[in-house]
Design a protein around this motif. Structure first.
Motif, PDB file in Angstrom:
ATOM      1  N   THR A   1      -1.484  -5.862   1.485  1.00  9.24           N
ATOM      2  CA  THR A   1      -2.762  -6.574   1.482  1.00  9.24           C
ATOM      3  C   THR A   1      -2.589  -7.870   0.699  1.00  9.24           C
ATOM      4  OG1 THR A   1      -3.538  -5.438  -0.519  1.00  9.24           O
ATOM      5  CG2 THR A   1      -4.118  -4.452   1.612  1.00  9.24           C
TER       6      THR A   1
ATOM      7  N   THR B   1       0.826  -1.216   0.000  1.00  6.79           N
ATOM      8  CA  THR B   1       0.000   0.000   0.000  1.00  6.79           C
ATOM      9  C   THR B   1       0.856   1.261   0.000  1.00  6.79           C
ATOM     10  OG1 THR B   1      -0.127   0.149   2.415  1.00  6.79           O
ATOM     11  CG2 THR B   1      -1.779  -1.235   1.318  1.00  6.79           C
TER      12      THR B   1
ATOM     13  N   ASN C   1      -7.920  -9.317   0.231  1.00  8.79           N
ATOM     14  CA  ASN C   1      -7.359  -7.980   0.483  1.00  8.79           C
ATOM     15  C   ASN C   1      -7.280  -7.640   1.975  1.00  8.79           C
ATOM     16  OD1 ASN C   1      -7.110  -7.392  -2.333  1.00  8.79           O
ATOM     17  ND2 ASN C   1      -9.313  -6.955  -2.384  1.00  8.79           N
TER      18      ASN C   1
ATOM     19  N   THR D   1     -10.575  -1.071   4.659  1.00  9.22           N
ATOM     20  CA  THR D   1      -9.387  -1.812   4.246  1.00  9.22           C
ATOM     21  C   THR D   1      -8.543  -2.221   5.440  1.00  9.22           C
ATOM     22  OG1 THR D   1      -9.329  -0.550   2.183  1.00  9.22           O
ATOM     23  CG2 THR D   1      -7.327  -1.735   2.790  1.00  9.22           C
TER      24      THR D   1
ATOM     25  N   ALA E   1      -5.415  -6.506   5.167  1.00 11.24           N
ATOM     26  CA  ALA E   1      -4.221  -5.708   5.442  1.00 11.24           C
ATOM     27  C   ALA E   1      -3.378  -6.365   6.531  1.00 11.24           C
ATOM     28  CB  ALA E   1      -4.624  -4.303   5.872  1.00 11.24           C
TER      29      ALA E   1
ATOM     30  N   LEU F   1      -4.814   3.112   7.489  1.00 10.64           N
ATOM     31  CA  LEU F   1      -5.584   3.008   6.255  1.00 10.64           C
ATOM     32  C   LEU F   1      -7.012   3.445   6.505  1.00 10.64           C
ATOM     33  CD1 LEU F   1      -4.352  -0.528   5.090  1.00 10.64           C
ATOM     34  CD2 LEU F   1      -3.301   1.692   4.631  1.00 10.64           C
TER      35      LEU F   1
END
Length: 547
Positions: free
Chosen positions: A110, A91, A122, A165, A124, A161
Motif C-alpha cells: 500500500t 501487507t 493507502n 483496503t 493497494a 485483502l
C-alpha cells in the motif's frame, strides 16, 4: 486482459523511426503529493506508442511511472525500474495475476497514489519483482506496470485483502469525492495519420471539452447479458440485432453468438483498451479479409496478412448507431511486416479470436485499440461503486469520431500515395464462393469443444439432474407397481386356499438365489475437462490485458 500482439511486432514498432518510442514521461522522484487535491477540469494525457499501447502517468509513493491503461482488468501493479520508494508498506500477502498472455506475481503493498488531480492514501497495489513471464523487458518498451480500469468486483487484490483496503484505485477516487460522477472517458489518437486532430486524453467524472455529445448517445447496459462469476464481468455491450457488423461488401455478417444468454442475432462485445488488435469470431475475420486478393492467413501468428493498399470498410452497430472503423485501422501498417518474398504487407487488425476465447462463453468478441481509436468512449460504473445508492446499472456510451469520406481520402493519401486506384481490379473483392477460410488447428478445435462444454455447464448439469430425477422416479414407480402386484396376488391366494397358493408359489416369487434386490439406478456424472488457455503463439508479451 492483455493485448495479443507478438513481441516481434512490438519490437518492429520500437525499431522504426517514425514510430519510435517517444513517451513524454520519465521516471523521477518528486515531493509527496498533498493529502487532497482540488479537482480541475484537466484531462490526463495518454501517450501512444505506435498504435500498440496507450500509457498514462501514475505516481506511487512519490515516484511517477508510465502505466498501461487497461479497461479489461481491475488491478494496479508496478515493477519499479530502480529502488522501491520508502513510502510503501508490505501487507505480507502474496498474489499472482494471470492474463491472456503472461502473468505477474509479488506481494501486495500500500502507498499513496496520485492519478491526475486525484490522490488516494493507502492504495493497494501489487509490487512485481519479476516480469519475465509477462514480457521480456517492460521498461525498454516504455512502461512500468499496468492500471486496471475494470469493475471493482473483478479485482484479485480486493479478494486478497479486506474490501475497503483492496478496492481499486478508481473506486477509491469515486468514493472519496461524492461530487465526482462515477464515470471515466478516454480518447485515443492515431499514429501515422497527420490529419488526426486528437491527442490521447483520459478523464474522471468529466467529459473532454468538445465531446459533450457523448452523453446523448445510447446507454449500452453492460449487465444485459449476466455473468456467472463476479470476476467475469467486463465492459461489454450487445450489438444491434441482425446487423451488428457490416462487412466490406456493405452486407451484415451473420452468425450465431457463442453466449448462451445472448439474444438471437446479437453479439456480445467487450470494450477493452488492453488489446492492440481486436478479436472477433473466426468467421467474422474471414468475412472481412478472406475475399481480399493476395490475402494470406499466417497460421503461426494466427492473423491475416493483407496488401497494404487494400481499402476495406467495416462498421459496428450499437444502440442503433453506426461506428465505422477507419480503413487505416482495418488494415494495420504499423509493424513492418513482410511476406515470404520480403514484400511489405499489412496485418488484418480484427483477428480470429482463438486462445483469448471467453472460457465460459461470456462474449463473442473483444473490441480493442483498432476499434476504440474510432469512438470517444464513456464508461459509467453506476452502482458498481456503491450498490446502496440508486445509481443505476453501469453502462457504456460512445460517439463516433470518424468522417467516412475524410477517412477515405486519408487512406488514399497515406497508402496509395494520393493516387486513387481503389477502383482497380486488383482491389476488388473476390466473389463470395471464392472466399478463403482460415484453417482451424486441432488445438483450437479441442479448445472450442472445451469452451462449448464449459459455457453450457449449467444447462448440462440441470439436464443431468433432471435425468437422474426421471430415472429415480421411474424406479420408484416400478417398485411401487411390483409391491402392489405382489400384495394383490397374496390376497388372491388367501381366498383360493392353501393348496392352490402352494401350487402357484414358484410363479409368484423367484428363487432366492436369483436375487430380488432393488435395481440400483445407473450412475451419471459430469466432469468438465480443463484446457490450457494460453497465448497459442499469439501473445505479444509486451502489451496487456486481463481475461
Amino acid at each position: 486482459m492483455r493485448s495479443l500482439i507478438p513481441l516481434s511486432l512490438l519490437l518492429a514498432v520500437l525499431d522504426t523511426p517514425v514510430y519510435g518510442l517517444r513517451v513524454p514521461f520519465e521516471v523521477r522522484i518528486v515531493d509527496a503529493p498533498s493529502t487532497s487535491l482540488a479537482r480541475r477540469a484537466t484531462p490526463i494525457p495518454i501517450s501512444n506508442t505506435g498504435n500498440a499501447q496507450y500509457i498514462s502517468n501514475v505516481t506511487l509513493g512519490g515516484t511517477t511511472l508510465p502505466l498501461l491503461l487497461d479497461t479489461g482488468s481491475s488491478d494496479l501493479w508496478v515493477h519499479f525500474p530502480s529502488t522501491v520508494p520508502s513510502g510503501t508498506t508490505d501487507t505480507g500477502d502474496s498474489l499472482s495475476l494471470s492474463y491472456a498472455v503472461g502473468k505477474v506475481a509479488g506481494n501486495v503493498h500500500t502507498t499513496k497514489v496520485q492519478f491526475g488531480d486525484y490522490s488516494v492514501d493507502n492504495q493497494a497495489f501489487l509490487l512485481v519483482e519479476d516480469t519475465s513471464t509477462f514480457t521480456s523487458d517492460i521498461h525498454a518498451q516504455g512502461y512500468d506496470g499496468l492500471l486496471g480500469l475494470g469493475p471493482n468486483g473483478g479485482s484479485q487484490i480486493r479478494k486478497k485483502l479486506d474490501k475497503d483496503t483492496g478496492d481499486s484505485l478508481l473506486t477509491h477516487i469515486f468514493e472519496q469525492d461524492n461530487t465526482t460522477e462515477n464515470y471515466i472517458t478516454f480518447l485515443l489518437d492515431r499514429k501515422g495519420d497527420s490529419t488526426d486532430p486528437f491527442t490521447g486524453q483520459f478523464t474522471i467524472g468529466e467529459v473532454v471539452p468538445g465531446f459533450e455529445n457523448v452523453t446523448s448517445m445510447p446507454k449500452l447496459d453492460v449487465e444485459t447479458v449476466q455473468k456467472i462469476l463476479e470476476a467475469d464481468q467486463h465492459w461489454q455491450a450487445l450489438t444491434d440485432k441482425d446487423n451488428g457488423i457490416i462487412g466490406p461488401d456493405g452486407q451484415a455478417i451473420k452468425l450465431k453468438s457463442i453466449v448462451p444468454k445472448a439474444p438471437s442475432g446479437q453479439f456480445v462485445a467487450v470494450i477493452d483498451s488492453g488489446f492492440t488488435f481486436s478479436q472477433v469470431p473466426r468467421d467474422v475475420s474471414d468475412a472481412i479479409y478472406g475475399r481480399v486478393r493476395g490475402a494470406v492467413y499466417d497460421t503461426k501468428n494466427e492473423y491475416w496478412t493483407i496488401p497494404c493498399g487494400q481499402l476495406l470498410n467495416l462498421t459496428f452497430m450499437f444502440g442503433g448507431k453506426p461506428y465505422p472503423v477507419h480503413p487505416l485501422d482495418v488494415v494495420d501498417n504499423n509493424f513492418s511486416k513482410t511476406d515470404a518474398n520480403g514484400k511489405r504487407v499489412c496485418i488484418g487488425a480484427f483477428q480470429p479470436i482463438t486462445s483469448a476465447f471467453s472460457v465460459l462463453g461470456h462474449y463473442d468478441m473483444i473490441l480493442g485499440m483498432s476499434f476504440l481509436r474510432n469512438a470517444y468512449t464513456l464508461l459509467d460504473f453506476g452502482d458498481w461503486i456503491d450498490d446502496t445508492k440508486d445509481q443505476g446499472h453501469p453502462y457504456i456510451q460512445m460517439t463516433s469520431l470518424l468522417d467516412v469520406p475524410a477517412a477515405r481520402r486519408d487512406f488514399i493519401q497515406i497508402r496509395l500515395g494520393g493516387n486513387d486506384t481503389t477502383g482497380d481490379e486488383q482491389w476488388s473483392l473476390l466473389p463470395v464462393d471464392q472466399m478463403q477460410k482460415s484453417p482451424v488447428s486441432e488445438e483450437e478445435k479441442k479448445k472450442l469443444y472445451q469452451e462449448m462444454i464449459l459455457s453450457r455447464w449449467p444447462y448440462i448439469l440441470i439436464g443431468c439432474l433432471a435425468f437422474l430425477v426421471l430415472v429415480a422416479g421411474l424406479c420408484i414407480w416400478k417398485c411401487c407397481c411390483r409391491k402392489k402386484t405382489k400384495k394383490t396376488k397374496s390376497q388372491m391366494g388367501i381366498f383360493k386356499g392353501k393348496a392352490e397358493s402352494s401350487a402357484y408359489l414358484p410363479l409368484q416369487e423367484p428363487h432366492r438365489h436369483h436375487g430380488t434386490g432393488a435395481y440400483p439406478p445407473p450412475q451419471y456424472g459430469f466432469q468438465p475437462t480443463h484446457g490450457d488457455y494460453g497465448s497459442g503463439g499469439q501473445g505479444y508479451n509486451g502489451n496487456h490485458s486481463h481475461a
